[in-house]
Design a protein around this motif. Sequence first.
Motif, PDB file in Angstrom:
ATOM      1  N   GLU A 300       0.822  -1.216   0.000  1.00 12.03           N
ATOM      2  CA  GLU A 300       0.000   0.000   0.000  1.00 12.03           C
ATOM      3  C   GLU A 300       0.856   1.266   0.000  1.00 12.03           C
ATOM      4  N   ASP A 301       1.959   1.236   0.726  1.00 15.83           N
ATOM      5  CA  ASP A 301       2.813   2.414   0.829  1.00 15.83           C
ATOM      6  C   ASP A 301       3.526   2.722  -0.483  1.00 15.83           C
ATOM      7  N   PHE A 302       3.889   1.692  -1.216  1.00 19.01           N
ATOM      8  CA  PHE A 302       4.711   1.888  -2.403  1.00 19.01           C
ATOM      9  C   PHE A 302       3.894   2.295  -3.619  1.00 19.01           C
ATOM     10  N   PHE A 303       2.700   1.688  -3.798  1.00 18.39           N
ATOM     11  CA  PHE A 303       1.911   1.970  -4.986  1.00 18.39           C
ATOM     12  C   PHE A 303       0.569   2.591  -4.617  1.00 18.39           C
ATOM     13  N   PRO A 304       0.265   3.774  -5.163  1.00 16.85           N
ATOM     14  CA  PRO A 304      -0.988   4.468  -4.813  1.00 16.85           C
ATOM     15  C   PRO A 304      -2.228   3.836  -5.436  1.00 16.85           C
ATOM     16  N   ASN A 305      -2.052   2.992  -6.437  1.00 21.29           N
ATOM     17  CA  ASN A 305      -3.211   2.429  -7.132  1.00 21.29           C
ATOM     18  C   ASN A 305      -3.713   1.147  -6.485  1.00 21.29           C
ATOM     19  N   TYR A 306      -3.440   0.959  -5.220  1.00 21.73           N
ATOM     20  CA  TYR A 306      -3.816  -0.246  -4.486  1.00 21.73           C
ATOM     21  C   TYR A 306      -5.331  -0.412  -4.423  1.00 21.73           C
ATOM     22  N   THR A 307      -5.818  -1.623  -4.620  1.00 21.07           N
ATOM     23  CA  THR A 307      -7.250  -1.901  -4.454  1.00 21.07           C
ATOM     24  C   THR A 307      -7.523  -3.038  -3.479  1.00 21.07           C
ATOM     25  N   GLY A 308      -6.531  -3.846  -3.140  1.00 22.21           N
ATOM     26  CA  GLY A 308      -6.791  -4.915  -2.174  1.00 22.21           C
ATOM     27  C   GLY A 308      -5.779  -6.027  -2.266  1.00 22.21           C
ATOM     28  N   VAL A 309      -5.421  -6.576  -1.111  1.00 23.93           N
ATOM     29  CA  VAL A 309      -4.527  -7.732  -1.050  1.00 23.93           C
ATOM     30  C   VAL A 309      -5.210  -8.778  -0.180  1.00 23.93           C
ATOM     31  N   ILE A 310      -5.414  -9.967  -0.743  1.00 28.81           N
ATOM     32  CA  ILE A 310      -6.100 -11.043  -0.029  1.00 28.81           C
ATOM     33  C   ILE A 310      -5.188 -12.269   0.024  1.00 28.81           C
ATOM     34  N   GLY A 311      -5.124 -12.916   1.190  1.00 29.35           N
ATOM     35  CA  GLY A 311      -4.319 -14.117   1.337  1.00 29.35           C
ATOM     36  C   GLY A 311      -5.150 -15.327   1.702  1.00 29.35           C
ATOM     37  N   LYS A 312      -4.782 -16.475   1.142  1.00 33.00           N
ATOM     38  CA  LYS A 312      -5.414 -17.757   1.483  1.00 33.00           C
ATOM     39  C   LYS A 312      -4.320 -18.652   2.037  1.00 33.00           C
ATOM     40  N   ALA A 313      -4.389 -18.927   3.341  1.00 34.20           N
ATOM     41  CA  ALA A 313      -3.342 -19.694   4.019  1.00 34.20           C
ATOM     42  C   ALA A 313      -3.803 -21.128   4.238  1.00 34.20           C
ATOM     43  N   PHE A 314      -2.922 -22.085   3.945  1.00 37.91           N
ATOM     44  CA  PHE A 314      -3.234 -23.500   4.124  1.00 37.91           C
ATOM     45  C   PHE A 314      -2.381 -24.056   5.256  1.00 37.91           C
ATOM     46  N   TYR A 315      -3.038 -24.661   6.253  1.00 36.76           N
ATOM     47  CA  TYR A 315      -2.356 -25.190   7.438  1.00 36.76           C
ATOM     48  C   TYR A 315      -2.500 -26.700   7.501  1.00 36.76           C
ATOM     49  N   VAL A 316      -1.416 -27.375   7.875  1.00 38.68           N
ATOM     50  CA  VAL A 316      -1.418 -28.808   8.169  1.00 38.68           C
ATOM     51  C   VAL A 316      -0.803 -28.976   9.546  1.00 38.68           C
ATOM     52  N   ASP A 317      -1.553 -29.612  10.437  1.00 36.85           N
ATOM     53  CA  ASP A 317      -1.109 -29.787  11.830  1.00 36.85           C
ATOM     54  C   ASP A 317      -0.716 -28.446  12.450  1.00 36.85           C
ATOM     55  N   ASP A 318      -1.543 -27.427  12.171  1.00 38.19           N
ATOM     56  CA  ASP A 318      -1.375 -26.074  12.717  1.00 38.19           C
ATOM     57  C   ASP A 318      -0.111 -25.371  12.236  1.00 38.19           C
ATOM     58  N   GLN A 319       0.532 -25.901  11.216  1.00 36.54           N
ATOM     59  CA  GLN A 319       1.744 -25.288  10.650  1.00 36.54           C
ATOM     60  C   GLN A 319       1.414 -24.729   9.266  1.00 36.54           C
ATOM     61  N   LEU A 320       1.744 -23.459   9.029  1.00 37.98           N
ATOM     62  CA  LEU A 320       1.496 -22.840   7.726  1.00 37.98           C
ATOM     63  C   LEU A 320       2.338 -23.532   6.658  1.00 37.98           C
ATOM     64  N   GLN A 321       1.668 -24.064   5.640  1.00 36.19           N
ATOM     65  CA  GLN A 321       2.338 -24.772   4.559  1.00 36.19           C
ATOM     66  C   GLN A 321       2.411 -23.947   3.280  1.00 36.19           C
ATOM     67  N   GLN A 322       1.318 -23.254   2.985  1.00 31.64           N
ATOM     68  CA  GLN A 322       1.255 -22.512   1.724  1.00 31.64           C
ATOM     69  C   GLN A 322       0.432 -21.253   1.900  1.00 31.64           C
ATOM     70  N   LEU A 323       0.901 -20.172   1.285  1.00 36.18           N
ATOM     71  CA  LEU A 323       0.190 -18.904   1.316  1.00 36.18           C
ATOM     72  C   LEU A 323       0.002 -18.432  -0.120  1.00 36.18           C
ATOM     73  N   THR A 324      -1.239 -18.270  -0.507  1.00 32.06           N
ATOM     74  CA  THR A 324      -1.574 -17.796  -1.853  1.00 32.06           C
ATOM     75  C   THR A 324      -2.138 -16.389  -1.739  1.00 32.06           C
ATOM     76  N   ILE A 325      -1.496 -15.445  -2.412  1.00 34.27           N
ATOM     77  CA  ILE A 325      -1.865 -14.032  -2.299  1.00 34.27           C
ATOM     78  C   ILE A 325      -2.341 -13.534  -3.659  1.00 34.27           C
ATOM     79  N   THR A 326      -3.470 -12.857  -3.673  1.00 30.90           N
ATOM     80  CA  THR A 326      -3.979 -12.245  -4.897  1.00 30.90           C
ATOM     81  C   THR A 326      -3.951 -10.730  -4.726  1.00 30.90           C
ATOM     82  N   ILE A 327      -3.427 -10.046  -5.733  1.00 30.47           N
ATOM     83  CA  ILE A 327      -3.322  -8.585  -5.701  1.00 30.47           C
ATOM     84  C   ILE A 327      -3.955  -8.022  -6.972  1.00 30.47           C
ATOM     85  N   PRO A 328      -5.190  -7.584  -6.900  1.00 27.11           N
ATOM     86  CA  PRO A 328      -5.794  -6.914  -8.055  1.00 27.11           C
ATOM     87  C   PRO A 328      -5.503  -5.410  -7.986  1.00 27.11           C
TER      88      PRO A 328
END
Length: 387
Positions: A300-328
Amino acid sequence: MKKVAMVTAALMLFLAACAPKFGEQQVVQEKNNKQQTAVIPKYNISDSYYRMILPFTPSEARGLAVENLNTRLDVDEFETGLMRLAQQRFSPKDYLFQEGQYLDKETIKKWLMRKMTKEQLKEEGMTEADNIGLNPVLSDQGTNEEKNTKSPIYLASILEHDYLTKNDNGKVQLGGVVIGLALNSVHYYQTEQGYPREVEISDAEIEREGKRIASEVLSRIRHIKELKNVPITMALFKQQPRTSMIPGHFFAMANVDQGSDTIDRWTKINEEYALFPSDDAEKNHRDDLMKFLNFKSDVEDFFPNYTGVIGKAFYVDDQLQQLTITIPMQFYGKAEVIAFTQYVTGLVMEKFPDYVNVNVYISSVSGPESIIVRPAKADEPFVHIYQ
């Protein structure tokens, strides 16, 4: 020189005609008591995927998961998650994948129905032999709200995956079957006036009914001639509500030995998805959420044209395995796409621990702009800017 060129070309054509097709292995597969030639791709794109028999033979029940599950996220996770669980028993090194060939669409549709009372069967012109629905009877007594609250629809979909082995004679045969049962966390219905309503189903109820249904499905599967003696794995999937931005998850599985028609033991699966940012992530995954929020703030600080950042985190045995981020975002030129992608790539390498797989998808109203993939423990990410 011309003669040499002609001889070389002829030799290359001769060798090409004699050699097998690049990257293929021919095998014999038996279908409907007939043998036919099939092809196995020699090379696999990843150890995480199974090689598949070609030509690809779709399941007779294909499309049912899309029809019956609430979101595309659930559809994708139900199928790919089932493959991921299958690897615990049927290694991609030793087994080939094929879509389910034994449970057809009509059979599964009937299994997904509600059980009927004698009166309901009579009204529908059906016999007791047709009364094979796995969901509970909807009582004739009470209001729609009372009936649906008491007897929600638990089972939403059934998915069959087949795993094949190749013997020394170049023939493939069925080596195991994995069955996924997708269960509702919310039951949707309408009042007598046609207004939409919903009933939340507790985790305890989902688990109890899922295991009950799985035992019945196993018993029925064992009556199919080709499936009498193969190893079978049953897996239970909890799907999310229709409004969810993350998929559901598998929560239990059971391995059934060859020829057995009973489930002796269930194994708990500790997997879940979390949405960043969200109240649930704040409550259950605060440390990981803070890393994501720091990343989001820098974007957000670097680019003024920000519209949203969403993350989808996948956990196995309470440990973060994968993070998928979408930035439109709104872009005004390819130079800005390149600059932004370079900046985000640096943030990915700095902000997230190296044991996490991170995927970033950057898009605009025109479509995909770039992708950043940082596998766990990788020194450098893969970056692609769409042309």
